[in-house]
Design a protein around this motif. Structure first.
Motif: not given
Length: 367
Positions: A150-177
């Motif tokens: 998230x800090x070093x690369x521009x990517x679209x990251x999708x996480x599929x979790x049960x439940x969502x544990x760590x909440x990620x804020x968008x930095x260099x990447x886009x994160x969809x949880x």
């Protein structure tokens, strides 16, 4: 107004505990540095515990728990305190276990994870598996790796979790949880959908069935970088578990697919420290090479040990070597090293005589 259970959560935080255990007919208990201890003499009744549990989940979730006897979700007490919640029914009535989720994501360096692991975050495709028993810090390590990306690369990251544990804020990447079953019904559904959502990276919280594992292999083969978790202790068991999920007539094909798509395995254990309070992570690291791929295709996973040991220059590390390093540095005790090691004979001679008496030469406990 604060919920009744919040007082117990505050106690957990004050004691530096990782988990809170509530069970009808028992006093509340917490796990501190691996040991479980009661925090009061109060016996939890069905009415008291039922009210505590009902207050922090939705009516729909509570109805599901009453019907099925199990429930997983996340609860945020305040901005600094978030918990993974598991409700269960047990022989004496209600039960629940809560895991404190740090709101600040630690870096790989802060966790003591070997620097070579950053290579997994720099990949563009393939399958990376983070493995270990329950409570070994897999989610924490994965969160640190996702944060590195998230800090070093521009990517679209999708996480599929049960439940969502760590909440990620968008930095260099886009994160969809996405949380199972709230935003997507199952891990497989979330992974299948990610293939159509312009994703670069998909994190699958748990690869526990044939459909999810099959989809993860397909996604990795078609150009996504897939991170997944398994409850296995080392690289060899991880490869065997993936193959063994499939029917025997498909296993040859799956070995070929896994050999082509697997990029690495990061196995993790937590060991109790002896130099100060707390626990320390130890890791086995396998990085895919032509030799690793050939071994997987052949089904000769017993040879992976030799490849990992001889691959030290590439950053590979066998679990017992990692344990040995911690013992040599005085971070863990001989007994802890002995209990967590694979080759017990290697560590038995370091046990004090009174402890060694309790185990035979093969490492089995003498009853």
């Amino acid at each position: 107004m604060a919920n009744k259970i919040d007082a117990l959560f505050h106690t957990l935080i004050e004691h530096g505990a990782s988990d809170l255990h509530l069970s009808q007919g028992q006093p509340p208990k917490i796990r501190v540095h691996g040991a479980i201890t009661p925090i009061s003499d109060e016996i939890l009744t069905g009415d008291t515990l039922g009210e505590m549990l009902r207050q922090i989940c939705t009516k729909r979730a509570w109805d599901k728990y009453m019907k099925t006897g199990d429930l997983d979700f996340a609860y945020e007490m305040d901005e600094q305190s978030r918990f993974r919640c598991n409700y269960l029914k047990q022989s004496h009535g209600f039960g629940a276990v809560f895991r404190l989720i740090p709101t600040k994501i630690a870096s790989l360096e802060q966790l003591g994870i070997p620097t070579v692991v950053k290579q997994f975050g720099e990949l563009r495709s393939g399958l990376v598996l983070v493995t270990g028993p329950t409570g070994s810090g897999k989610s924490t390590t994965l969160a640190a790796l996702i944060d590195y990306i998230n800090i070093n690369f521009s990517r679209h990251i999708i996480t599929v979790e049960e439940p969502i544990e760590f909440v990620h804020n968008n930095k260099t990447s886009i994160i969809t949880q996405r949380e199972v079953p709230i935003q997507t019904p199952t891990f497989a559904d979330g992974l299948r959908a990610a293939l159509r959502e312009d994703s670069d990276i998909v994190l699958v919280g748990e690869m526990r069935d044939l459909e999810t594992i099959s989809l993860a292999l397909t996604a990795a083969e078609t150009g996504l970088l897939v991170f997944g978790t398994l409850h296995t202790n080392n690289a060899r068991k991880t490869v065997d578990r993936i193959i063994d999920v499939f029917p025997s007539d498909q296993q040859s094909q799956i070995r070929t697919m896994l050999a082509a798509s697997l990029r690495g395995v990061l196995a993790q254990l937590l060991m109790k420290r002896c130099d100060r309070e707390g626990r320390v992570a130890v890791n086995e690291i396998m990085i895919s090479t032509p030799a690793v791929a050939a071994i997987i295709r052949e089904g000769a996973t017993q040879k992976l040990h030799d490849v990992i040991v001889s691959g030290k220059a590439l950053g590979m590390q066998f679990m017992d070597e990692a344990i040995w390093d911690k013992l040599r540095e005085g971070i863990v005790s001989p007994f802890e090293a002995y209990m967590k090691s694979i080759d017990k004979k290697r560590f038995r001679s370091y046990l004090p005589p009174e402890e060694a008496k309790g185990f035979n030469a093969g490492g089995a406990e003498i009853k």
